[in-house]
Design a protein around this motif. Structure first.
Motif, PDB file in Angstrom:
ATOM      1  N   PHE A 190      -3.075 -88.100  20.661  1.00  0.00           N
ATOM      2  CA  PHE A 190      -4.192 -89.037  20.561  1.00  0.00           C
ATOM      3  C   PHE A 190      -4.845 -89.227  21.925  1.00  0.00           C
ATOM      4  N   HIS A 191      -6.047 -89.708  21.862  1.00  0.00           N
ATOM      5  CA  HIS A 191      -6.927 -89.802  23.018  1.00  0.00           C
ATOM      6  C   HIS A 191      -6.790 -91.184  23.662  1.00  0.00           C
ATOM      7  N   VAL A 192      -6.768 -91.216  25.000  1.00  0.00           N
ATOM      8  CA  VAL A 192      -6.747 -92.494  25.724  1.00  0.00           C
ATOM      9  C   VAL A 192      -7.960 -92.530  26.645  1.00  0.00           C
ATOM     10  N   ASN A 193      -8.858 -93.467  26.419  1.00  0.00           N
ATOM     11  CA  ASN A 193     -10.013 -93.596  27.322  1.00  0.00           C
ATOM     12  C   ASN A 193      -9.594 -94.307  28.595  1.00  0.00           C
ATOM     13  N   ASP A 194     -10.207 -93.937  29.682  1.00  0.00           N
ATOM     14  CA  ASP A 194      -9.969 -94.592  30.969  1.00  0.00           C
ATOM     15  C   ASP A 194      -8.462 -94.759  31.236  1.00  0.00           C
ATOM     16  N   ALA A 195      -7.788 -93.630  31.332  1.00  0.00           N
ATOM     17  CA  ALA A 195      -6.320 -93.633  31.376  1.00  0.00           C
ATOM     18  C   ALA A 195      -5.758 -94.466  32.526  1.00  0.00           C
ATOM     19  N   ASP A 196      -6.356 -94.378  33.692  1.00  0.00           N
ATOM     20  CA  ASP A 196      -5.821 -95.136  34.834  1.00  0.00           C
ATOM     21  C   ASP A 196      -5.889 -96.645  34.586  1.00  0.00           C
ATOM     22  N   MET A 197      -6.839 -97.054  33.781  1.00  0.00           N
ATOM     23  CA  MET A 197      -7.007 -98.481  33.514  1.00  0.00           C
ATOM     24  C   MET A 197      -6.258 -98.930  32.259  1.00  0.00           C
TER      25      MET A 197
END
Lengths: 357, 357, 357, 357
Positions: free
Chosen positions: C129-136
């Motif tokens: 699955f996709h994670v937007n803005d991973a660092d945040m």
């Protein structure tokens, strides 16, 4: 490819300023390039150059108060385009940080690191300057707001008002504002905006006293007439004020603030302290540690949402920042003159603005 | 000993008012007896008499908004003496209660029980009236404040401003005020005092609209021109306002308030709701329970410290309550006429004041 | 280039679920691709599929509670790399928005729009699955925290605790928690974490009552033994509780909450309300609008900083979320079985976890 | 009428203590007379006698931590009668003051003047002692709470917990507690009660370290192993803690607190500062005035409602104060011995209790 050069007014080293040439900044996909329309020098610039407040710097462009026109934007910038007139906050944080998530964008990347212009990167006294994260840090200059007023928004207005926020004023409180330079004047306006009743200011110069009254001061204490602590305690029947905003002064002003603030009161500081290793809290007047006199000090919020709120205050005429502008210059070359004004503080000065064209 | 009688204007029963004679109240050691100098009838009096809002009452003296002169004080009263001119808050709590220690004096002795006049005890439309805990509940009428202005302090001013406090307005916020009767007007003033930028009011009568602008309204929505939710959403580009103050209306106004308030916003209510078993929160617009639209409703603070803050606002000209007084009567006998004005609400009415002498 | 396919468990349409194949999501420069290690179905998934809570959806992958392993990262991701084990919050906002600057990341991009998985985009019941803005939005799974415990962090723990935050509990307060499913249990833990004294829970099933006591409940009210309002008022000597957290129930539970909460108290809601057009505030018990019973409802904060705080609570053993996991499954194919458990709610269920491998 | 005499343990003058005889205090209508059942000497008593912390006093009865039995009550006391066992808060304000209305009962009648026992009036180390405003300042000792535990409530528990309140801890925060005497231990318990994750304590004696862990400490810093600032910064990866509670130390501890607290963090002080004219805020680490490191210091709340909250915490086993009592004495005559223990601080001491009978 040859890099293009631009003219800029810079700190050459501690104690020395001058005009230099620098490369026009490169843009990342979320950044913008802005050409200033109006700029204003700040006391911080004076601290930076002549007191070495932030340490040595070489050929660092000065200035962090600007209104400008967008010249170019990165590929991911959605809300701004070349030709837009914008207000640029003095504080332009990196918004993708844990500090933001924890509530303090001002300190993203480290304490005070939200303040970038003429500190961490080149400032705005330049033909062009760089704006990081433009969609998050710029705001459109609304119709009907003059350049003169707008130039007070990036720092003076938001910083002074933050003093009132830090002081956590309640409706009808008596508030003291220590220091009525431009930040202090906006602290007066901020105190009024939060519902202060009496606002006691400390000052001496007629031009600032008149402006303080314009912004809401009800009582004036002249520090040349005696110790301000005694005068303010006398004005308040010995009880002290509910809240104090510190907007100027040497480190000992903090001790005065504690002394004039009643138990249960708040002290909000937006002053840059440049002297001494320690700031003194007077032990006894602070209730030997238990007097509930809260001390808060903080860098103003910046970024776009904050600027929108400031602009709303100007548009709805809650605050008229033009009153602070005592000196106006046409032509970018006058930035130097304006900065020296801030350094020399002639009697009739509150704040200068330089219109670039 | 023969008890002395006094004349008073009372609710005889639901739907009926008239002049009666009552014994002059006896004083406990901390109490005071006050003779009114100026009084004002309130919409609450109308609710009480003609809507039975607080249930049946027999020969209960009406009125809870008064400025007066101290006639007698109990043996333990320290700060007031006969002859003192005082403002009497509508809310006069018992201060020696756990509710006070827990932060809500308004509800000392039970929910809303800090409101005593013309509710739990006889009101102020009387030759003399009783003040419990005088040192804690009275405040001196300061020099330079007219009776006209002072009569607005006990309820209108403090209640309207409490609406702004409940809405927890932040600097530069856009605020909607629903209802611009006298409480709503003071909510507008309160919103401005807390630093609102745009203030959108909902009203229709020219006299109140003009007053709303005087107190700080920037936008006016006429509920006769269409649904207010649509109008306010349109004015705010579909985003809604940051804060909403409810200062009038039937129970459905709460649903409107939720609909026009943006996520993260606050709704402050100071309206008396008299209709229906339930007040409706619109489920979807409230984010199916998770939209962070906070709903607060509360009785104004009362007592002496609160009144001191209100008086400070009038003295420092932060608020000019005189603008609300559209009708003035001389002679105590006109209380009835003034009350009927509040009941009939003629077009040009905001608020009447009756000067006793 | 051929797109690669992955297997996923999805809502086919309202009322129907099944396994489908979808393309593996593409990554932007700040995004990450994660393979789940453990997932848990939520009552929200049940609402979504069988009640149409968020409207019609076709072939939308379900699930928003996952712990996983990073498989790939975009070019600008700094803090995560393939192989990292991570906790993924249910709420993964766009951090570059004005809503974030204004303090409510949950509503960035619109009310509730911080909730993306199985709502605005595909969920986590998928091979990848996709994670937007991973660092945040991601956080490392710390050593010593089991998958079982970790799977409770993305939603149950943070949501329940947010209920306690919304209720603004003060030290020693008496708190009622309405509903003791997994979110309610974490609301109990949250109430304890904020310093509640007595915690009164409403429930009936032995398994949840035992867990509620484990997390800090001191009194249990069985709704099958009579109206809960009466029972709670009796337990509190007629005074009601200081704070109420709503963590379950139909819309009328809000009316109960107002009735059991004392003036000056707070109601915090983290319940999804799915029925009715309006939620009812009982007029009289809400003090006819002025009882100072504050009503707050909000979507849990998400993102990385929030997850770090939750993880700190598990690491320091302030909360042991394992106690909630009553059913464990090995093998991704059991997601369906686990979801149906949440739908059917057998007596011994609190919360299931599915370990993917 | 001959006045009756009672025996009391008093400060004869600075540096000298002894047994004296005094008249039994007279009662006003709202007062009570209480005979102690258990008392505990406080470090404040040591400061008072041997450091002259509150100035010279002659034959002032010492002590402000007591559990007792009501012996007589004034005519207006409603909630207490002879024979009632009561907890007596160290802080017993005059509740009929404007300071109370303004939110700070601790400072009613002047800064810190809510602290009366062994300060403004005679203390509790006496056969009988006076309680002003008994209905507002006493609380019944609930069934099931031992004298041993109860004796920790009047000061240690409420003061330590107030430290956590002042530090405004958020869920999952990392908190440092400087000083782990009995107040510091209760600050640790308070930090846990507000939801702290990691709690770093500074101490050295095994007995207090063990107790600190019992109350929730997760990390221990030994100040004999090096500067605590360095140690705490190292433990937090250089970032510092979110909140710091100061519960002991000389004035320089405030500088340490500022240095270890991250920007945006809070420092809560409940320590009595006895040395120096000024407490030092380190200028640079305080962000030259703008680091958003808030400094709050305050006297614990007292009175009945506060004590009720403390008792609720003991009854519900959120805090077990017995763990702090390392030394128990039977017989009132041992008060002197107990006080000297507090002065000499043997290695195994946390807090002594003296049972009067």
């Amino acid at each position: 490819m040859t890099k293009q050069l631009m003219k800029a007014f810079a700190m050459l080293k501690i104690g020395e300023v001058g005009w230099i040439e620098k490369e026009i900044p490169a843009l990342g996909p979320r950044d913008a390039l802005v050409a200033p329309l109006a700029v204003s020098p700040c006391t911080s610039d004076v601290h930076t150059v002549w007191e070495g407040a932030i340490g040595e710097r070489h050929n660092m462009v000065l200035g962090h108060e600007a209104v400008g026109e967008v010249v170019a934007v990165g590929s991911k910038v959605k809300d701004f385009k070349p030709g837009d007139k914008v207000v640029v906050p003095a504080i332009t944080p990196d918004w993708n940080t844990l500090e933001v998530q924890n509530g303090y964008h001002q300190h993203s990347g480290g304490m005070l690191a939200g303040w970038k212009y003429s500190n961490i990167k080149d400032g705005v006294f330049s033909e062009y300057f760089h704006v990081n994260d433009a969609d998050m840090n710029l705001v459109l200059l609304q119709e009907g707001i003059s350049l003169k007023a707008a130039a007070m928004i990036p720092d003076m207005m938001t910083t002074g008002i933050h003093g009132a926020e830090l002081a956590d004023i309640k409706i009808g409180d008596t508030v003291a504002v220590l220091g009525i330079g431009p930040v202090g004047l906006m602290a007066v306006a901020g105190a009024r905006l939060r519902g202060a009743g009496r606002i006691i200011v400390v000052g001496n110069r007629p031009v600032t006293i008149e402006a303080a009254k314009f912004y809401g001061a009800t009582d004036v204490v002249d520090y040349k007439q005696g110790p301000i602590v005694e005068q303010i305690l006398e004005l308040t029947g010995g009880k002290g004020v509910n809240c104090t905003i510190i907007a100027g002064g040497k480190s000992t002003i903090l001790a005065d603030a504690v002394k004039i603030t009643a138990p249960g009161g708040n002290i909000g500081n937006v002053n840059y302290f440049g002297d001494g290793e320690y700031l003194p809290i007077p032990r006894v007047e602070w209730g030997v540690g238990m007097g509930h006199k809260t001390i808060r000090g903080g860098l103003t919020p910046g970024g776009r949402a904050r600027m929108e709120k400031m602009i709303a205050l100007v548009q709805t005429k809650r605050v008229d920042p033009e009153k602070m502008v005592t000196h106006e210059f046409k032509g970018f070359e006058n930035v130097e003159k304006a900065l020296l004004l801030m350094k020399d503080k002639p009697k009739d000065l509150i704040k200068p603005v330089v219109y670039v064209k």
